[in-house]
Design a protein around this motif. Structure first.
Motif, short mmCIF file in Angstrom:
data_model
loop_
_atom_site.label_atom_id
_atom_site.label_comp_id
_atom_site.label_asym_id
_atom_site.label_seq_id
_atom_site.Cartn_x
_atom_site.Cartn_y
_atom_site.Cartn_z
N VAL A 54 -93.26 -94.43 14.46
CA VAL A 54 -92.61 -93.27 15.07
C VAL A 54 -91.15 -93.18 14.64
O VAL A 54 -90.64 -92.08 14.33
N TYR A 55 -90.46 -94.31 14.59
CA TYR A 55 -89.07 -94.31 14.12
C TYR A 55 -88.99 -93.77 12.70
O TYR A 55 -88.11 -92.94 12.38
N ARG A 114 -89.59 -89.95 12.69
CA ARG A 114 -88.42 -89.21 13.20
C ARG A 114 -87.30 -89.19 12.18
O ARG A 114 -86.61 -88.17 12.02
N ARG A 115 -87.12 -90.29 11.49
CA ARG A 115 -86.06 -90.35 10.47
C ARG A 115 -86.36 -89.39 9.31
O ARG A 115 -85.44 -88.75 8.77
N PRO A 133 -85.62 -85.80 14.47
CA PRO A 133 -85.74 -86.56 15.73
C PRO A 133 -86.47 -85.82 16.83
O PRO A 133 -86.95 -86.43 17.77
N ILE A 155 -91.35 -85.65 17.52
CA ILE A 155 -92.19 -86.48 18.39
C ILE A 155 -91.42 -86.80 19.66
O ILE A 155 -90.32 -87.35 19.61
N THR A 168 -91.23 -88.70 23.40
CA THR A 168 -91.73 -89.87 24.11
C THR A 168 -91.50 -89.71 25.60
O THR A 168 -90.44 -89.23 26.03
N TYR A 190 -96.76 -90.59 23.51
CA TYR A 190 -96.08 -89.74 22.53
C TYR A 190 -96.80 -88.40 22.40
O TYR A 190 -98.01 -88.31 22.59
#
Length: 220
Positions: free
Chosen positions: A194-195, A198-199, A203, A206, A208, A214
């Motif tokens: 997920v990180y 998003r990168r 951002p 997704i 949370t 998610y």
């Protein structure tokens, strides 16, 4: 490609599971109708093999419940019930095919392949939201029309969230999309994926929520 077997005969279920795994599928097994309903809700299966004689909730009622949620996952009934009226009832309830036990394994595998091909032909291979598009067949991702390189795990997580857009998907459900139940699950795999998404995709794509998981929100 992930399949679900709903069968209350443990020996038959495990034998079929091993055969399907040898054919290259990832396979989940449940032995009760209510568990089949829950599994179908939680996972984006390519196909479900469904026995009619399930305990707690019958296979027929499980099928009606799955179809009542507008779930178009292909379902092949695999049962000892061979009367014509039983076949008609199963097909009218939403089954895509009906196989009577005992069955020939090679024929069943061919029927599975045929149903999966038909689904791929009748559904789009593309999912899109918020400027991000996912091509399920080509396994590619684009953002604002431009290609984005993602890892295999990032792709699976993104595809799982896109398929259930607007719904929260738990960490455990996403892990199920990445691993079969014999694999060791790394505790931070989903967070890392997920990180990375998003990168690469922004951002805000997704969202949370603690205790829920998610989601990719539906577009207004």
């Amino acid at each position: 490609m992930r399949l679900l077997i709903a069968e209350d005969d443990p020996m038959l279920a495990q034998g079929l599971r091993r055969a399907l795994q040898r054919a290259g599928y990832t396979v989940d097994v449940v032995g009760a109708g209510e568990d089949a309903i829950a599994a179908a809700r939680a996972n984006p299966y390519a196909l479900i093999l469904l026995d009619l004689g399930l305990p707690t909730v019958s296979g027929l009622q499980a099928l009606k419940t799955i179809r009542g949620r507008r779930d178009a996952t292909p379902v092949i009934i695999v049962t000892a019930r061979d009367r014509p009226e039983q076949k008609v009832e199963g097909l009218d309830a939403g089954a895509d095919d009906y196989v009577v036990k005992p069955f020939d394994l090679d024929e069943l595998l061919a029927r599975i392949r045929a149903q999966i091909r038909r689904r791929e032909q009748r559904t789009s291979d593309a999912l899109a939201a918020h400027g991000v598009s996912v091509d399920l067949a080509a396994r590619t991702v684009a953002n604002a029309g431009g290609p984005v390189a993602v890892t295999a795990k990032e792709f699976k997580v993104l595809a799982a969230l896109m398929r259930r857009m607007g719904q929260f998907v738990s960490k455990e459900e996403l892990e199920g999309a990445l691993y079969d139940d014999t694999a060791d699950v790394e505790s931070n795999t989903i967070e890392v994926a997920v990180y990375g998404l998003r990168r690469k995709l922004g951002p805000g794509l997704i969202v949370t929520a603690r205790g829920l998981g998610y989601t990719i929100p539906k577009e207004a």
